[in-house]
Design a protein around this motif. Structure first.
Motif, PDB file in Angstrom:
ATOM      1  N   GLU A  30       0.832  -1.213   0.000  1.00  0.00           N
ATOM      2  CA  GLU A  30       0.000   0.000   0.000  1.00  0.00           C
ATOM      3  C   GLU A  30       0.864   1.260   0.000  1.00  0.00           C
ATOM      4  OE1 GLU A  30      -3.063   0.263   2.995  1.00  0.00           O
ATOM      5  OE2 GLU A  30      -3.553  -1.861   2.729  1.00  0.00           O
ATOM      6  N   GLU A  31       1.908   1.253   0.813  1.00  0.00           N
ATOM      7  CA  GLU A  31       2.783   2.421   0.895  1.00  0.00           C
ATOM      8  C   GLU A  31       3.537   2.641  -0.418  1.00  0.00           C
ATOM      9  OE1 GLU A  31       3.363   1.988   5.690  1.00  0.00           O
ATOM     10  OE2 GLU A  31       4.807   1.050   4.346  1.00  0.00           O
ATOM     11  N   MET A  32       3.921   1.555  -1.050  1.00  0.00           N
ATOM     12  CA  MET A  32       4.608   1.683  -2.334  1.00  0.00           C
ATOM     13  C   MET A  32       3.663   2.237  -3.388  1.00  0.00           C
ATOM     14  SD  MET A  32       6.992  -1.654  -2.498  1.00  0.00           S
ATOM     15  CE  MET A  32       7.515  -1.175  -4.124  1.00  0.00           C
ATOM     16  N   GLU A  33       2.447   1.720  -3.435  1.00  0.00           N
ATOM     17  CA  GLU A  33       1.472   2.189  -4.423  1.00  0.00           C
ATOM     18  C   GLU A  33       1.134   3.659  -4.210  1.00  0.00           C
ATOM     19  OE1 GLU A  33      -1.704  -0.633  -3.962  1.00  0.00           O
ATOM     20  OE2 GLU A  33      -0.736  -2.091  -5.298  1.00  0.00           O
ATOM     21  N   GLY A  34       1.156   4.108  -2.950  1.00  0.00           N
ATOM     22  CA  GLY A  34       0.864   5.495  -2.635  1.00  0.00           C
ATOM     23  C   GLY A  34       2.087   6.403  -2.684  1.00  0.00           C
ATOM     24  N   GLY A  35       3.266   5.829  -2.942  1.00  0.00           N
ATOM     25  CA  GLY A  35       4.482   6.631  -2.991  1.00  0.00           C
ATOM     26  C   GLY A  35       4.914   7.166  -1.640  1.00  0.00           C
ATOM     27  N   ASP A  36       4.518   6.484  -0.562  1.00  0.00           N
ATOM     28  CA  ASP A  36       4.840   6.906   0.805  1.00  0.00           C
ATOM     29  C   ASP A  36       6.238   6.405   1.174  1.00  0.00           C
ATOM     30  OD1 ASP A  36       5.051   7.387   3.524  1.00  0.00           O
ATOM     31  OD2 ASP A  36       3.205   6.331   4.061  1.00  0.00           O
ATOM     32  N   GLU A  37       7.266   7.170   0.816  1.00  0.00           N
ATOM     33  CA  GLU A  37       8.655   6.757   1.048  1.00  0.00           C
ATOM     34  C   GLU A  37       8.965   6.530   2.536  1.00  0.00           C
ATOM     35  OE1 GLU A  37      12.496   5.636   0.038  1.00  0.00           O
ATOM     36  OE2 GLU A  37      11.097   6.335  -1.488  1.00  0.00           O
ATOM     37  N   PRO A  38       8.596   7.460   3.444  1.00  0.00           N
ATOM     38  CA  PRO A  38       8.884   7.204   4.868  1.00  0.00           C
ATOM     39  C   PRO A  38       8.154   5.963   5.389  1.00  0.00           C
ATOM     40  CG  PRO A  38       8.370   9.525   4.529  1.00  0.00           C
ATOM     41  CD  PRO A  38       8.051   8.816   3.246  1.00  0.00           C
ATOM     42  N   GLY A  39       6.895   5.792   5.005  1.00  0.00           N
ATOM     43  CA  GLY A  39       6.142   4.613   5.437  1.00  0.00           C
ATOM     44  C   GLY A  39       6.742   3.345   4.860  1.00  0.00           C
ATOM     45  N   PHE A  40       7.124   3.382   3.592  1.00  0.00           N
ATOM     46  CA  PHE A  40       7.766   2.252   2.940  1.00  0.00           C
ATOM     47  C   PHE A  40       9.027   1.846   3.690  1.00  0.00           C
ATOM     48  CE2 PHE A  40      11.497   1.556   0.214  1.00  0.00           C
ATOM     49  CZ  PHE A  40      11.243   0.265  -0.235  1.00  0.00           C
ATOM     50  N   ARG A  41       9.872   2.820   3.991  1.00  0.00           N
ATOM     51  CA  ARG A  41      11.142   2.541   4.680  1.00  0.00           C
ATOM     52  C   ARG A  41      10.879   1.917   6.048  1.00  0.00           C
ATOM     53  NH1 ARG A  41      15.034   1.460   2.584  1.00  0.00           N
ATOM     54  NH2 ARG A  41      14.585   2.973   0.993  1.00  0.00           N
ATOM     55  N   ARG A  42       9.937   2.493   6.804  1.00  0.00           N
ATOM     56  CA  ARG A  42       9.609   1.992   8.139  1.00  0.00           C
ATOM     57  C   ARG A  42       9.082   0.552   8.065  1.00  0.00           C
ATOM     58  NH1 ARG A  42       6.321   5.744   9.120  1.00  0.00           N
ATOM     59  NH2 ARG A  42       4.488   4.642   8.365  1.00  0.00           N
ATOM     60  N   THR A  43       8.179   0.286   7.129  1.00  0.00           N
ATOM     61  CA  THR A  43       7.564  -1.035   7.045  1.00  0.00           C
ATOM     62  C   THR A  43       8.540  -2.074   6.499  1.00  0.00           C
ATOM     63  OG1 THR A  43       5.415   0.000   6.764  1.00  0.00           O
ATOM     64  CG2 THR A  43       5.575  -2.317   6.176  1.00  0.00           C
ATOM     65  N   LEU A  44       9.399  -1.688   5.553  1.00  0.00           N
ATOM     66  CA  LEU A  44      10.416  -2.610   5.053  1.00  0.00           C
ATOM     67  C   LEU A  44      11.314  -3.055   6.202  1.00  0.00           C
ATOM     68  CD1 LEU A  44      11.915  -4.131   2.815  1.00  0.00           C
ATOM     69  CD2 LEU A  44      13.218  -2.028   2.393  1.00  0.00           C
ATOM     70  N   HIS A  45      11.748  -2.113   7.023  1.00  0.00           N
ATOM     71  CA  HIS A  45      12.605  -2.460   8.166  1.00  0.00           C
ATOM     72  C   HIS A  45      11.849  -3.335   9.164  1.00  0.00           C
ATOM     73  CE1 HIS A  45      16.388  -0.203   7.488  1.00  0.00           C
ATOM     74  NE2 HIS A  45      15.616   0.377   6.590  1.00  0.00           N
ATOM     75  N   ALA A  46      10.576  -3.045   9.391  1.00  0.00           N
ATOM     76  CA  ALA A  46       9.780  -3.866  10.306  1.00  0.00           C
ATOM     77  C   ALA A  46       9.641  -5.291   9.774  1.00  0.00           C
ATOM     78  CB  ALA A  46       8.393  -3.240  10.515  1.00  0.00           C
ATOM     79  N   LEU A  47       9.419  -5.432   8.472  1.00  0.00           N
ATOM     80  CA  LEU A  47       9.293  -6.753   7.865  1.00  0.00           C
ATOM     81  C   LEU A  47      10.598  -7.538   7.987  1.00  0.00           C
ATOM     82  CD1 LEU A  47       7.750  -8.828   6.082  1.00  0.00           C
ATOM     83  CD2 LEU A  47       8.580  -7.566   4.096  1.00  0.00           C
ATOM     84  N   LEU A  48      11.713  -6.908   7.650  1.00  0.00           N
ATOM     85  CA  LEU A  48      13.002  -7.590   7.745  1.00  0.00           C
ATOM     86  C   LEU A  48      13.351  -7.925   9.192  1.00  0.00           C
ATOM     87  CD1 LEU A  48      15.033  -5.570   5.092  1.00  0.00           C
ATOM     88  CD2 LEU A  48      13.874  -7.777   4.799  1.00  0.00           C
ATOM     89  N   ASP A  49      13.065  -7.014  10.114  1.00  0.00           N
ATOM     90  CA  ASP A  49      13.318  -7.280  11.540  1.00  0.00           C
ATOM     91  C   ASP A  49      12.499  -8.475  12.024  1.00  0.00           C
ATOM     92  OD1 ASP A  49      15.103  -5.170  11.718  1.00  0.00           O
ATOM     93  OD2 ASP A  49      13.664  -3.791  12.669  1.00  0.00           O
ATOM     94  N   LYS A  50      11.248  -8.581  11.564  1.00  0.00           N
ATOM     95  CA  LYS A  50      10.377  -9.687  11.975  1.00  0.00           C
ATOM     96  C   LYS A  50      10.910 -11.007  11.420  1.00  0.00           C
ATOM     97  CE  LYS A  50       7.245  -9.275  14.201  1.00  0.00           C
ATOM     98  NZ  LYS A  50       7.065  -9.448  15.663  1.00  0.00           N
ATOM     99  N   VAL A  51      11.382 -11.014  10.172  1.00  0.00           N
ATOM    100  CA  VAL A  51      11.967 -12.227   9.588  1.00  0.00           C
ATOM    101  C   VAL A  51      13.199 -12.641  10.384  1.00  0.00           C
ATOM    102  CG1 VAL A  51      13.177 -13.138   7.555  1.00  0.00           C
ATOM    103  CG2 VAL A  51      11.039 -11.879   7.273  1.00  0.00           C
ATOM    104  N   ARG A  52      14.041 -11.683  10.738  1.00  0.00           N
ATOM    105  CA  ARG A  52      15.239 -11.997  11.533  1.00  0.00           C
ATOM    106  C   ARG A  52      14.853 -12.534  12.909  1.00  0.00           C
ATOM    107  NH1 ARG A  52      16.546  -6.561  10.011  1.00  0.00           N
ATOM    108  NH2 ARG A  52      17.735  -6.560   8.077  1.00  0.00           N
TER     109      ARG A  52
END
Length: 92
Positions: A30-52
């Motif tokens: 959703e953040e990518m489709e909306g061009g929300d760069e700060p939200g994208f960055r935050r959620t990408l890090h949250a996703l990777l942190d959860k996988v780790r």
């Protein structure tokens, strides 16, 4: 399932965790489709942190086929967009 985080290595992740990860993946999409760069960055890090957090790291010398490849933490919105399928980064 074996998951690779680009630039970091591989982790073994139980299939039971994918429901939780898919929620973050949907938010990222959703953040990518909306061009929300700060939200994208935050959620990408949250996703990777959860996988780790949920996964068990494989040794650096292990060469298992990755069933899922996730972007590096510093990947750009454009780089991640190029990796996406219709379901996002995580199928399902």
């Amino acid at each position: 399932m074996i998951v690779r985080i680009m630039g970091e290595g591989q982790v073994k992740l139980a299939d039971s965790h994918f429901t939780e990860l898919n929620k973050l993946d949907d938010e990222l999409l959703e953040e990518m489709e909306g061009g929300d760069e700060p939200g994208f960055r935050r959620t990408l890090h949250a996703l990777l942190d959860k996988v780790r957090e949920l996964g068990d790291p494989l040794p650096d010398d292990a060469l298992e086929p990755s069933e899922l490849i996730l972007p590096a933490p510093d990947a750009t919105l454009a780089e991640v967009r190029a990796m996406l399928s219709d379901d996002g980064l995580i199928p399902g």
